[in-house]
Design a protein around this motif. Structure first.
Motif, mmCIF file in Angstrom:
data_model
loop_
_atom_site.group_PDB
_atom_site.id
_atom_site.type_symbol
_atom_site.label_atom_id
_atom_site.label_comp_id
_atom_site.label_asym_id
_atom_site.label_seq_id
_atom_site.Cartn_x
_atom_site.Cartn_y
_atom_site.Cartn_z
ATOM 1 N N GLY A 234 3.402 5.874 -5.896
ATOM 2 C CA GLY A 234 3.409 5.875 -7.484
ATOM 3 C C GLY A 234 4.280 4.601 -8.006
ATOM 4 O O GLY A 234 4.245 4.378 -9.232
ATOM 5 N N ASP B 16 0.814 -1.316 0.134
ATOM 6 C CA ASP B 16 0.137 0.014 -0.047
ATOM 7 C C ASP B 16 1.089 1.439 -0.182
ATOM 8 O O ASP B 16 0.733 2.112 -0.616
ATOM 9 N N ARG C 68 2.448 1.749 -3.484
ATOM 10 C CA ARG C 68 1.291 2.469 -4.475
ATOM 11 C C ARG C 68 1.126 3.968 -4.061
ATOM 12 O O ARG C 68 0.989 4.641 -5.170
ATOM 13 N N SER C 69 1.176 4.064 -2.766
ATOM 14 C CA SER C 69 0.917 5.690 -2.625
ATOM 15 C C SER C 69 1.972 6.540 -3.275
ATOM 16 O O SER C 69 2.057 7.655 -3.308
#
Lengths: 278, 249
Positions: free
Chosen positions: A171, A165, A168-169
């Motif tokens: 990018g 997670d 993903r934050s």
């Protein structure tokens, strides 16, 4: 031991075996830490065993078994990656199924190929003494590819291994990075087939890295330690197996297990004698 | 003034499930400290993950400083709910913090030296400078949470999003982290998901109550009736939340 050294100086097949051990160890050192950190030894085991499907088809078609293994490893790695991304709840079952299906396909095709059974044993359990100059070139190319990609993406591998997670934050394309990592694991499995065989390959990937993780204080040190331990184990296994004419692959694996066991005992005793924080 | 975070008509559902968030509108001012409170399953973590760009909305928009989230990741710091599960591996506090420099395929810093400097600054902000060479496995629960906060701060974000940053740690470590977060504003906008109404009432400027719909109120207006509304589908959670708030005075 002196018999091994004498033979090493005079026997090209033994020299090739020694170089193969070093090249295989480099792959183990580069990929083993990520298999441990990402806790993907089950997935890597699935890839290793399913590779037999590709080898069986290659035997049947008269193509190179290592080429068949490489293609099968890449296909299975992609499938396992997609399963992780889209059917995570079924990951355990589906990986286990791929593991068995690959072996079943391989055995059926080998059964249908006269004379393939003899070669099969060397791919199942490895025979480092049969490594050819062409095999060494193939192993070197895989090592260079793995080294280059790990060098470029090791922080991305760490980011997705620690915390998808968060990655993903930032990018980071988590799915693509994960598929690249699985592909490298697949290539390393193929790299090691000649040395340890597809049955024993997981031990060679994980045990040196696991032993190194007991002492290392950084990913770089973990990688370097795993590589050095793997080189030591493959060379020692090769030397130990030579005089009594033991199969080299299983001997190498047992040396790896012994080194890991000793490292585990040593660190456990060290922590009892010198508790953390003192 | 451009809002730090602007959410319009947001809808989100996990695959194959009914929407957990529907018709959500929310504006968060620059420098504001916003707490998000609500029962389990109300969509608090989903909301903060949508703001962080971890999840994508099914409908509606989320803007950070007037631009879509995907264009503003470099201005957002995110701290997930769960700590990394590889504490047995040789990863130092400094190496963990430096991961906050990642930006897509490229790192934010032009060199590793710059990244190390950024990480050192973030660790100093979270009072962890002396622990930079320690391995994650050598940290206490509170220290690990502060290391994760440092990782979120490395990119010098304008908006800091934290999902239950003090879950499962002792009260002393919890107080230290909340004091750190309070000091982040007004230089940064801080959004925190928490289960603890007392802590939010003490530290936040406003509180967003999430329970099917969203209701935002000033932190000092958080009373028993508001908690009753927030936990109306879960009376046992309301009782626990009210008890925590009363215990904190």
């Amino acid at each position: 031991m002196s018999a091994f050294v004498d033979a090493l100086l005079g026997q090209p097949f033994l020299q090739r075996a020694l170089v193969a051990g070093v090249l295989a160890s480099l792959g183990c050192g580069l990929i083993g830490p990520w298999v441990l950190i990402r806790r993907m030894s089950h997935l890597a085991g699935g890839i290793a065993h399913a590779v037999l499907g590709g080898m069986g088809i290659a035997f049947f078609l008269g193509a190179s078994p290592l080429l068949g293994a490489a293609l099968a490893a890449l296909v299975v790695a992609l499938l396992i990656g997609l399963i992780h991304l889209y059917w995570e709840t079924q990951e355990d079952v589906l990986t286990g199924a791929l593991w068995s299906i690959g072996m079943a396909v391989g055995l059926l095709f080998i059964h249908g190929t006269p004379g393939a059974g003899a070669d099969l044993m060397s791919y199942l359990f490895g025979n480092i003494l049969l490594v050819s100059g062409k095999d060494l070139l193939f192993m070197l190319l895989i090592d260079l590819l793995v080294l280059g990609v790990v060098g470029l993406l090791h922080r991305h591998f760490l980011a997705i291994s620690l915390d998808e997670d968060f990655a993903r934050s930032r990018g980071v394309p988590v799915a693509l990075v994960y598929l690249i990592l699985l592909t490298l694991v697949a290539l390393t499995v193929v790299l090691l087939i000649r040395v340890a065989g597809l049955i024993l390959v997981m031990a060679l990937i994980t045990l040196p890295a696991a032993a190194s993780s007991l002492f290392a204080r950084s990913i770089a040190a973990l990688t370097l330690g795993a590589t050095v331990i793997a080189i030591t184990c493959t060379t020692a296994g090769l030397a130990l197996s030579y005089a009594p004419d033991w199969p080299a692959g299983p001997t190498i694996i047992l040396v790896c297990a012994l080194v890991y066991g000793l490292a585990l005992i040593a660190t456990t005793l060290q922590r009892r004698v010198i508790p953390s924080g003192s | 003034m451009t809002a730090a975070v602007r959410i319009r008509n947001l809808r989100f559902a996990h695959a194959g499930q009914p929407p957990v968030l529907n018709g959500i509108d929310l504006g968060i001012a620059p420098g504001e400290f916003l707490g998000i409170l609500g029962p389990n399953g109300a969509g608090k973590s989903s909301l903060i993950q949508l703001m962080a760009g971890v999840l994508r909305p099914d409908a509606g928009t989320i803007e950070i400083l007037g631009r879509p989230v995907r264009e503003m990741r470099h201005r957002v710091g995110y701290m997930p709910q769960h700590a990394p599960h590889v504490r047995h591996m040789p990863i130092t506090v400094s190496a963990l913090a430096q991961l906050g420099c990642l930006q897509g395929w490229r790192p934010l810093g032009r060199s590793r030296a710059i990244e190390r400097t950024r990480a050192a600054a973030a660790l100093a902000q979270t009072e962890l400078a002396e622990l930079a060479p320690r391995l994650l496995r050598e940290l206490s629960g509170g220290e690990l949470q502060r290391a994760l906060l440092a990782r979120a701060l490395v990119a010098d974000p304008a908006v800091l999003l934290l999902d239950e940053p003090t879950a499962h740690i002792d009260p002393a470590a919890e107080s230290r982290i909340w004091a750190l977060l309070r000091r982040m504003t007004p230089a940064r906008t801080v959004v925190v998901v928490s289960h603890d109404p007392a802590l939010l009432a003490r530290h936040a400027d406003r509180i967003a109550l999430l329970n099917g719909t969203l209701r935002v109120l000033a932190a000092d207006a958080l009373d028993a009736a508001a908690l009753q509304w927030a936990y109306s589908r879960h009376p046992e959670l309301h009782a626990a939340a009210a008890a925590r708030r009363e215990a904190a005075g």
